[in-house]
Design a protein around this motif. Structure first.
Motif, mmCIF file in Angstrom:
data_model
loop_
_atom_site.group_PDB
_atom_site.id
_atom_site.type_symbol
_atom_site.label_atom_id
_atom_site.label_comp_id
_atom_site.label_asym_id
_atom_site.label_seq_id
_atom_site.Cartn_x
_atom_site.Cartn_y
_atom_site.Cartn_z
ATOM 1 N N SER A 50 0.762 -1.086 0.012
ATOM 2 C CA SER A 50 -0.064 -0.191 0.091
ATOM 3 C C SER A 50 0.926 1.343 -0.162
ATOM 4 C CB SER A 50 -0.924 -0.048 1.231
ATOM 5 O OG SER A 50 -0.231 0.188 2.445
ATOM 6 N N ILE A 51 0.251 2.169 -0.596
ATOM 7 C CA ILE A 51 1.156 3.247 -0.735
ATOM 8 C C ILE A 51 0.244 4.640 0.095
ATOM 9 C CG2 ILE A 51 2.218 5.217 -2.329
ATOM 10 C CD1 ILE A 51 2.627 2.825 -4.463
ATOM 11 N N GLY A 52 0.378 5.378 0.735
ATOM 12 C CA GLY A 52 -0.306 6.501 1.315
ATOM 13 C C GLY A 52 -0.774 7.492 0.287
ATOM 14 N N ALA A 53 0.113 7.946 -0.387
ATOM 15 C CA ALA A 53 -0.278 8.982 -1.424
ATOM 16 C C ALA A 53 0.783 9.160 -2.402
ATOM 17 C CB ALA A 53 -0.634 10.345 -0.875
ATOM 18 N N VAL A 54 0.516 9.501 -3.656
ATOM 19 C CA VAL A 54 1.435 9.900 -4.574
ATOM 20 C C VAL A 54 0.755 11.192 -5.241
ATOM 21 C CG1 VAL A 54 2.126 9.242 -7.125
ATOM 22 C CG2 VAL A 54 1.913 7.467 -5.557
ATOM 23 N N THR A 55 1.815 12.381 -5.110
ATOM 24 C CA THR A 55 1.564 13.709 -5.615
ATOM 25 C C THR A 55 2.145 14.011 -6.661
ATOM 26 O OG1 THR A 55 1.075 13.976 -3.234
ATOM 27 C CG2 THR A 55 1.261 15.922 -4.600
ATOM 28 N N TYR A 56 1.324 14.450 -7.505
ATOM 29 C CA TYR A 56 2.149 15.237 -8.978
ATOM 30 C C TYR A 56 1.640 16.747 -8.734
ATOM 31 C CZ TYR A 56 2.372 17.406 -13.480
ATOM 32 O OH TYR A 56 2.773 18.317 -14.410
ATOM 33 N N THR A 57 3.018 17.390 -8.833
ATOM 34 C CA THR A 57 2.955 18.944 -8.879
ATOM 35 C C THR A 57 3.334 19.623 -9.926
ATOM 36 O OG1 THR A 57 3.381 18.944 -6.323
ATOM 37 C CG2 THR A 57 3.547 20.963 -7.374
ATOM 38 N N ASP A 58 2.299 20.344 -10.469
ATOM 39 C CA ASP A 58 2.635 21.078 -11.822
ATOM 40 C C ASP A 58 3.681 22.194 -11.191
ATOM 41 O OD1 ASP A 58 2.637 22.286 -14.249
ATOM 42 O OD2 ASP A 58 0.782 22.468 -14.401
ATOM 43 N N ALA A 59 4.751 22.299 -12.400
ATOM 44 C CA ALA A 59 5.739 23.196 -12.250
ATOM 45 C C ALA A 59 5.455 24.790 -12.653
ATOM 46 C CB ALA A 59 6.862 22.570 -12.516
ATOM 47 N N ASP A 60 4.241 24.827 -13.351
ATOM 48 C CA ASP A 60 4.030 26.400 -13.893
ATOM 49 C C ASP A 60 3.766 27.324 -12.792
ATOM 50 O OD1 ASP A 60 1.286 25.850 -13.040
ATOM 51 O OD2 ASP A 60 0.695 25.524 -15.173
#
Length: 146
Positions: A50-60
């Motif tokens: 299990s993985i708690g969370a994966v976060t993608y953050t936009d760099a713009d």
């Protein structure tokens, strides 16, 4: 007389393993260096992750993010009859033979689920996601340094 026969039989049974190894011969380092055994390994089993969370953050400049929360891989199985394989292979890149670690990917049975998909780290969930019967059979990943 019967005791002697039993003793002879017992001695013969005990000596049999030693007679099976009678033709073994020692090897010097030069001869041994040219001997290779079965190479590669196979990996199979049932995995729970299990993985708690994966976060993608936009760099713009506006910076938004996408968060996948509660990722579960319950009872993902790689069968003994079709395992993941790990081997060393030689591939020519340009004109240079290069040794590579080759990972053969198998069929993986099981589901991957994501409990919540959020736009922004504090936003409400816009739904969930399930990936069923992931199949990577026939794929190979090669790894090498350069």
């Amino acid at each position: 007389m019967k005791k002697i026969q039993q003793l002879v039989l017992a001695s013969a049974v005990l000596a049999a393993p030693f007679m099976a190894h009678a033709d073994l011969k020692s090897m010097d380092d030069t001869a041994l260096s040219s001997v290779t055994g079965q190479d590669g390994i196979s990996i199979a089993g049932t995995f729970n992750a299990s993985i708690g969370a994966v976060t993608y953050t936009d760099a713009d400049t506006n910076g938004g993010s996408l968060v996948l929360q509660g990722i579960h891989l319950p009872s993902v199985t790689i069968a003994d009859s079709a395992p993941m394989t790990v081997d060393v292979v030689t591939t020519t890149i340009g004109s240079t033979p290069t040794q590579q670690l080759a990972i053969g990917l198998p069929t993986v049975t099981g589901d991957v689920t994501i409990d919540a998909i959020k736009v922004g780290s504090t936003g409400a969930s816009i739904g969930s996601l399930t990936v069923s019967n992931l199949n990577l059979a026939g794929s190979t990943v090669k790894i090498w340094g350069h």
